[in-house]
Enzyme design. Structure first.
Site, PDB file in Angstrom:
ATOM      1  N   SER A 110       0.838  -1.191   0.000  1.00 21.77           N
ATOM      2  CA  SER A 110       0.000   0.000   0.000  1.00 21.77           C
ATOM      3  C   SER A 110       0.884   1.255   0.000  1.00 21.77           C
ATOM      4  O   SER A 110       1.738   1.398  -0.866  1.00 21.77           O
ATOM      5  CB  SER A 110      -0.986  -0.058   1.177  1.00 21.77           C
ATOM      6  OG  SER A 110      -2.077   0.804   0.973  1.00 21.77           O
ATOM      7  N   ASP A 250      -9.117  -5.380  -5.502  1.00 21.03           N
ATOM      8  CA  ASP A 250      -8.307  -4.458  -4.712  1.00 21.03           C
ATOM      9  C   ASP A 250      -8.823  -3.020  -4.787  1.00 21.03           C
ATOM     10  O   ASP A 250      -9.234  -2.556  -5.857  1.00 21.03           O
ATOM     11  CB  ASP A 250      -6.876  -4.501  -5.275  1.00 21.03           C
ATOM     12  CG  ASP A 250      -5.798  -4.163  -4.276  1.00 21.03           C
ATOM     13  OD1 ASP A 250      -6.053  -3.337  -3.391  1.00 21.03           O
ATOM     14  OD2 ASP A 250      -4.692  -4.712  -4.414  1.00 21.03           O
ATOM     15  N   HIS A 277      -7.121  -6.208  -1.124  1.00 19.06           N
ATOM     16  CA  HIS A 277      -5.932  -5.407  -0.824  1.00 19.06           C
ATOM     17  C   HIS A 277      -4.844  -6.175  -0.070  1.00 19.06           C
ATOM     18  O   HIS A 277      -3.752  -5.651   0.114  1.00 19.06           O
ATOM     19  CB  HIS A 277      -6.379  -4.194   0.003  1.00 19.06           C
ATOM     20  CG  HIS A 277      -5.416  -3.045   0.007  1.00 19.06           C
ATOM     21  ND1 HIS A 277      -4.893  -2.488  -1.145  1.00 19.06           N
ATOM     22  CD2 HIS A 277      -4.870  -2.331   1.033  1.00 19.06           C
ATOM     23  CE1 HIS A 277      -4.087  -1.491  -0.825  1.00 19.06           C
ATOM     24  NE2 HIS A 277      -4.046  -1.380   0.481  1.00 19.06           N
TER      25      HIS A 277
END
Length: 298
Positions: A110, A250, A277
């Site tokens: 991320s 995602d 994710h």
């Protein structure tokens, strides 16, 4: 259950301290894998499953970025302090202080993805590989895609989100329940949420200084210092062998992730069909296979 750490501690970072844990033996032959968490303002906990790489000979370093978890908390610092450059310097410092600067791999998840990409742009000679997982290269693109995903939520959920956002009541149970609908679709599809992920999720709200300053109050509202930040035009500078990871569902959509594939020469992109994710939690067996295959190729 993740393997027990072989070492824990802190390293000095200027007047502050960065907390870390090591699984396996540093310098024993294979490069150390440094796990760089998201947020900004999260903690290492949700990435703990990566520690299992030590069972196959790759030592793993986890750390909490400044302002969160076991590292120094600085709730009185303002936006001029919490910069991308600060976290770049912290990562550089950690790698040097742990004595692994001549042989390491970065795994950035991320927000950790563009942070690690920035590190790789400097072409450090000891960086053997780069993994960019579920990561934006541009926050303006991220926001466009977030609006698109949000528009696909049920109408009553959208209405609840809009009502509380207009009132600024982001911390009410009703708003959080509406956000959970989005999270369950696009952040973590495992139910109930794994304990390690829940730990990191709660840590953001235990001290939201970094998250609120750099991101904003929610995933939808990147109104902090990162809102206009992009590294798309700089990605060509990366020469490190690179693996890109994302999930079919995602919040970091294919549009969000694609600049890494388009701009980093030779980059390999693996999309996990059953994941959002967090593929390392959602498809752990295939994830480990893909990551181990990449590490062996370096």
């Amino acid at each position: 259950m993740s393997p027990q750490p072989s070492a824990k501690g802190t390293v000095p970072f200027g007047p502050y301290r960065t907390w870390y844990r090591v699984t396996g033996e540093l310098g024993a032959g294979r490069p150390a894998v440094v796990a760089v968490h998201g947020g900004p303002g999260s903690t290492h906990d949700y990435l703990l499953p990566l520690a299992r790489l030590a069972e196959d000979g790759w030592p793993v370093v986890h750390y909490d970025q400044l302002g969160n978890g076991g590292s120094t908390h600085l709730p009185d610092k303002g936006a001029d302090f919490w910069t991308v450059e600060l976290f770049e310097k912290e990562l550089d410092n950690l790698v040097r202080k742990l004595g692994i600067a001549d042989d390491y791999v970065l795994y950035g998840q991320s927000w950790g993805g563009p942070l690690c990409a920035r590190h790789a742009m400097g072409r450090p000679p000891g960086l053997r590989g780069l993994v960019v997982a579920n990561a934006p290269a541009s926050y303006p693109i991220w926001l466009q895609e977030m609006a698109r995903l949000r528009a696909d939520l049920p109408p009553d959920v959208q209405e609840t989100l809009r009502r509380h956002e207009a009132a600024g009541t982001y911390e009410t149970q009703e708003y959080l329940a509406a956000m959970r609908v989005f999270y369950d679709r696009h952040v973590c599809r495992v139910q109930p949420w794994p304990r390690d992920f829940l730990s990191s999720f709660m840590e953001i709200y235990n001290d939201p200084t970094v998250y609120y300053t750099m991101n904003g109050p929610t995933e939808f509202h990147v109104i902090g210092t990162l809102k206009d930040w992009s590294i798309v035009d700089e990605l060509d500078a990366i020469e490190t062998p690179t693996l890109i990871v994302s999930g079919r569902h995602d919040e970091a959509t294919e549009t969000v992730v694609r600049p890494y594939k388009d701009r980093i020469r030779g980059a390999r992109w693996e999309i996990f069909e059953e994941s959002s994710h967090l593929p390392h939690l959602e498809e752990p067996e295939r994830f480990r296979e893909v990551l181990t295959d990449f590490l062996k190729s370096l």
